[in-house]
Design a protein around this motif. Sequence first.
Motif, mmCIF file in Angstrom:
data_model
loop_
_atom_site.group_PDB
_atom_site.id
_atom_site.type_symbol
_atom_site.label_atom_id
_atom_site.label_comp_id
_atom_site.label_asym_id
_atom_site.label_seq_id
_atom_site.Cartn_x
_atom_site.Cartn_y
_atom_site.Cartn_z
ATOM 1 N N SER A 193 7.849 -8.695 4.953
ATOM 2 C CA SER A 193 7.276 -8.113 3.730
ATOM 3 C C SER A 193 5.754 -8.103 3.828
ATOM 4 N N PRO A 194 5.183 -7.237 4.660
ATOM 5 C CA PRO A 194 3.716 -7.221 4.812
ATOM 6 C C PRO A 194 2.988 -6.831 3.534
ATOM 7 N N ALA A 195 3.608 -5.995 2.685
ATOM 8 C CA ALA A 195 2.948 -5.605 1.430
ATOM 9 C C ALA A 195 2.758 -6.821 0.522
ATOM 10 N N ASP A 196 3.788 -7.662 0.421
ATOM 11 C CA ASP A 196 3.651 -8.876 -0.386
ATOM 12 C C ASP A 196 2.628 -9.828 0.223
ATOM 13 N N ALA A 197 2.596 -9.888 1.544
ATOM 14 C CA ALA A 197 1.596 -10.731 2.209
ATOM 15 C C ALA A 197 0.186 -10.232 1.891
ATOM 16 N N MET A 198 0.007 -8.936 1.836
ATOM 17 C CA MET A 198 -1.301 -8.383 1.509
ATOM 18 C C MET A 198 -1.669 -8.644 0.055
ATOM 19 N N ASN A 199 -0.692 -8.678 -0.838
ATOM 20 C CA ASN A 199 -0.988 -9.025 -2.237
ATOM 21 C C ASN A 199 -1.528 -10.453 -2.332
#
Length: 257
Positions: A193-199
């Motif tokens: 989940s790279p998007a959640d990691a970026m959040n």
Amino acid sequence: MATRVFSRSKITTLASIVLQNLTKTPSKDFSFLAVRPKTPLLDNYFTVPKSLGLRQYHDGRPRGALWRGKKLIGKEALFVIMGLKRLKDDEEKLQTFIKTHALRLLKMDMVAVLIELERQEETILAVKIFEVIRTQDWYQPDVFLYKDLIIALARSRKMDEAMQMWESMRNENLFPDSQTYTEVIRGFLRDGSPADAMNIYEDMIKSPDPPAELPFRILLKGLLPHPLLRNKVKKDFEELFPEKHAYDPPEEIFGRL
């Protein structure tokens, strides 16, 4: 009988002669009777200063972290831990057990139960005990309680529960530290989940505490399949840590970044 009397008188006479010679002039032949000086090495080995308060014998108790850990957990806390683990698959009985036993624990025992459940990776049970702790009169918002629980959930790959604790922590005006950011970012990257990691990364950049280097390193490694996101993190990393170097893999492995 006469022979016994003769032998005794003979021994007495010999002893008196030896004593007379010793009192007049000490003979070198009896030097073996002198007290030998103590060996410093042996003295240090067998003698323990009393001021240190240490025992000079082994009392049979286990040494090290095992004994200290068990010593911190009381009998009632151990009983609650075993009961929670036994009933964790039955929600109704579990809630009844929490009301009848966990709520009766003292403050230190309740915190000890929480820490031990986290150590045993019983994270769902740890969340339930933490919710009980938050209802107590003595509870005050503590970032370290949140930190340990969030890290335990992230390492157990329970990211939904970890983010629920994250939101509760932020609602109590508490901010995570660098280790918490690192473990949550690593957990999201592990789950794909790279998007959640970026959040979480964006939240870290806006945090009042300056970000650490390790979360950047983890993101730069985990975002290799996502060059656009990685370039953004790399740019921020070079601005915050100009003396550090961000490693770029060969183009034939991951393509041109």
